[in-house]
Motif scaffolding. Structure first.
Motif, PDB file in Angstrom:
ATOM      1  N   THR A   1       0.809  -1.307  -0.014  1.00  0.00           N
ATOM      2  CA  THR A   1      -0.123  -0.032  -0.017  1.00  0.00           C
ATOM      3  C   THR A   1       0.869   1.228   0.048  1.00  0.00           C
ATOM      4  O   THR A   1       0.677   2.180  -0.632  1.00  0.00           O
ATOM      5  N   ILE A   2       1.714   1.086   0.697  1.00  0.00           N
ATOM      6  CA  ILE A   2       2.795   2.371   1.029  1.00  0.00           C
ATOM      7  C   ILE A   2       3.700   2.599  -0.343  1.00  0.00           C
ATOM      8  O   ILE A   2       3.783   3.797  -0.928  1.00  0.00           O
ATOM      9  N   LYS A   3       4.212   1.540  -0.901  1.00  0.00           N
ATOM     10  CA  LYS A   3       5.136   1.731  -2.067  1.00  0.00           C
ATOM     11  C   LYS A   3       4.534   2.170  -3.336  1.00  0.00           C
ATOM     12  O   LYS A   3       4.650   2.932  -4.179  1.00  0.00           O
ATOM     13  N   GLN A   4       2.991   1.696  -3.372  1.00  0.00           N
ATOM     14  CA  GLN A   4       2.163   1.992  -4.484  1.00  0.00           C
ATOM     15  C   GLN A   4       1.243   3.223  -4.480  1.00  0.00           C
ATOM     16  O   GLN A   4       0.831   3.686  -5.342  1.00  0.00           O
ATOM     17  N   GLY A   5       1.778   3.976  -3.308  1.00  0.00           N
ATOM     18  CA  GLY A   5       1.027   5.310  -3.192  1.00  0.00           C
ATOM     19  C   GLY A   5      -0.366   5.291  -3.246  1.00  0.00           C
ATOM     20  O   GLY A   5      -1.037   6.258  -3.451  1.00  0.00           O
ATOM     21  N   GLN A   6      -0.839   4.167  -2.774  1.00  0.00           N
ATOM     22  CA  GLN A   6      -2.784   4.004  -2.632  1.00  0.00           C
ATOM     23  C   GLN A   6      -3.050   5.057  -1.425  1.00  0.00           C
ATOM     24  O   GLN A   6      -2.588   5.336  -0.545  1.00  0.00           O
ATOM     25  N   ARG A   7      -4.329   5.222  -1.558  1.00  0.00           N
ATOM     26  CA  ARG A   7      -4.984   5.953  -0.305  1.00  0.00           C
ATOM     27  C   ARG A   7      -5.072   5.123   0.893  1.00  0.00           C
ATOM     28  O   ARG A   7      -5.476   5.902   1.939  1.00  0.00           O
ATOM     29  N   GLY A   8      -5.029   3.983   0.704  1.00  0.00           N
ATOM     30  CA  GLY A   8      -5.164   3.013   1.964  1.00  0.00           C
ATOM     31  C   GLY A   8      -6.211   3.243   2.700  1.00  0.00           C
ATOM     32  O   GLY A   8      -7.431   3.484   1.915  1.00  0.00           O
ATOM     33  N   LEU A   9      -6.315   3.209   4.119  1.00  0.00           N
ATOM     34  CA  LEU A   9      -7.629   3.158   4.821  1.00  0.00           C
ATOM     35  C   LEU A   9      -8.238   4.446   4.847  1.00  0.00           C
ATOM     36  O   LEU A   9      -9.592   4.940   5.082  1.00  0.00           O
ATOM     37  N   ALA A  10      -7.282   5.716   4.329  1.00  0.00           N
ATOM     38  CA  ALA A  10      -8.064   7.031   4.193  1.00  0.00           C
ATOM     39  C   ALA A  10      -8.929   6.972   3.080  1.00  0.00           C
ATOM     40  O   ALA A  10      -9.792   7.823   3.061  1.00  0.00           O
ATOM     41  N   GLY A  11      -9.044   6.164   2.132  1.00  0.00           N
ATOM     42  CA  GLY A  11      -9.829   6.006   1.127  1.00  0.00           C
ATOM     43  C   GLY A  11     -10.982   5.094   1.123  1.00  0.00           C
ATOM     44  O   GLY A  11     -11.894   4.830   0.492  1.00  0.00           O
ATOM     45  N   ASP A  12     -11.152   4.456   2.259  1.00  0.00           N
ATOM     46  CA  ASP A  12     -12.115   3.526   2.550  1.00  0.00           C
ATOM     47  C   ASP A  12     -13.320   4.158   2.736  1.00  0.00           C
ATOM     48  O   ASP A  12     -13.624   5.141   3.574  1.00  0.00           O
ATOM     49  N   PRO A  13     -14.719   3.728   2.065  1.00  0.00           N
ATOM     50  CA  PRO A  13     -15.679   4.784   2.283  1.00  0.00           C
ATOM     51  C   PRO A  13     -16.181   4.823   3.737  1.00  0.00           C
ATOM     52  O   PRO A  13     -16.685   5.855   3.990  1.00  0.00           O
ATOM     53  N   GLN A  14     -16.126   3.795   4.712  1.00  0.00           N
ATOM     54  CA  GLN A  14     -16.508   3.811   5.973  1.00  0.00           C
ATOM     55  C   GLN A  14     -15.800   5.538   6.661  1.00  0.00           C
ATOM     56  O   GLN A  14     -16.403   6.043   7.445  1.00  0.00           O
TER      57      GLN A  14
END
Length: 364
Positions: free
Chosen positions: A256-269
């Motif tokens: 998640t970190i290396k791919q620069g994803q939004r991770g849990l911040a992007g979770d709809p909940q």
């Protein structure tokens, strides 16, 4: 010992906290809003620690994997705060409130070693995830530490754990002497594996059935052997990822970190609730009722199985997908402020959920 520690803690709080206030309201959208204020002694240790809090450089929750979760936390940790955390831990150990502490004569040494592990720490995020099926309950518990130098942090951590384990052997302290740290690989990254044996209560040898139940419970929670095993690896030069029981969650977090994803911040909940709270807070917390229900079912099944039952009673139905409950900590001059929200959608679902449980459990 516990009362002594509590009295010391309250005495310190009375010196540092000038006033407390709190309240709740229902906003126009039906969300429950909670607010609190803690006025601190001007120039005191607590006020200085709070003044050092700064907004994170980026959303720290983005470094956590976007997976079903029970609770998540993220925030900055300036040196004043980390020092206070270390001192509190040592006081707990000295009081005997925590069973893995050393004797009082070595408390200074223990504090110095603990402080070493916190050097260079600038922030932390943590998530208790819903464990995967047929894996230990805590297989998706992950933390991410922001540090000045990841490799230096891991070296200090390794040295400190070895020293603490040595202290346990010298003092014949059962908790500490079962602590071990070794170098390992997580995927293709060099890291550390820290294992802590959990001793059974005294006299358990005379109760073989209870001993077997306790050992089985520990294995279901933490994996084979019932030891708490933590893996720590660098994700980049300023980030260390840690996880318990297995390396799988650690690898997913690094990805998640290396791919620069939004991770849990992007979770709809989480995202829906975050939009209802002030941005840029030094400390944030989210709780998922849905994840809690999903986590509770295998936990109840575990205790039912250990107790010789036929399986968990269906008392924890699925909770619908709703926004998380959220809270943030904000700072002001000589003051800490809390803002929290229970979204209207979550509140309504919770009321219906309780009724469903009541209807399904005889005599509730």
């Amino acid at each position: 010992a516990m009362m002594e520690f509590y009295e010391k803690m309250m005495e310190g709080a009375r010196k540092e906290i000038v006033a407390l206030a709190g309240g709740a309201r229902l906003d126009e959208q039906g969300n429950v809003r909670l607010a609190g204020r803690m006025r601190l002694l001007a120039g005191g240790e607590a006020a200085r620690a709070v003044a050092a809090l700064e907004p994170p450089e980026a959303d720290a929750l983005a470094k956590l994997p976007a997976e079903p979760f029970v609770a998540a936390f993220a925030g900055t940790l300036p040196e004043g705060v980390t020092e206070a955390m270390v001192q509190m831990s040592v006081q707990l150990m000295k009081s005997g409130f925590m069973p893995f502490g050393s004797s009082g004569k070595d408390s200074k040494k223990l504090m110095e070693m603990s402080a070493e592990t916190m050097k260079g720490v600038r922030g932390m995020s943590f998530v208790l995830g819903v464990g995967k099926e047929k894996e230990p309950l805590y297989s998706s518990m992950v933390f991410v530490v922001q540090v000045d130098d990841a490799n230096a942090y891991l070296r200090r951590y390794e040295e400190s754990v070895k020293a603490i384990a040595g202290m346990g052997k010298a003092e014949k302290t059962q908790w500490l002497r079962d602590t071990k740290v070794e170098r390992t690989k997580v995927g293709d990254v060099d890291g550390l594996k820290v294992s802590i044996g959990i001793p059974l209560p005294p006299g358990m040898a005379y109760m073989p059935e209870l001993k077997q139940m306790m050992e089985k419970m520990m294995e279901k929670m933490y994996g084979p052997g019932g030891k708490i095993v933590t893996y720590l690896v660098p994700a980049d030069e300023h980030t260390v990822v840690g996880g318990t029981t297995s390396t799988d969650a650690v690898i997913r977090t690094i990805r998640t970190i290396k791919q620069g994803q939004r991770g849990l911040a992007g979770d709809p909940q989480v995202a829906k609730t975050a939009a209802m709270l002030p941005a840029g807070a030094p400390l944030v917390f989210y709780w998922s009722p849905q994840g809690t229900a999903d986590f509770a079912r295998p936990m109840i099944a575990l205790f039912s199985d250990i107790g010789g039952g036929a399986g968990a009673p269906d008392v924890v139905p699925k909770f619908p997908e709703t926004p998380a409950v959220g809270a943030v900590i904000l700072k002001a001059p000589d003051e800490l402020r809390l803002e929290a929200v229970v979204p209207a959608e979550t509140l309504k679902a919770g009321a219906a959920y309780i009724l469903k449980i009541q209807q399904g459990v005889p005599g509730f």
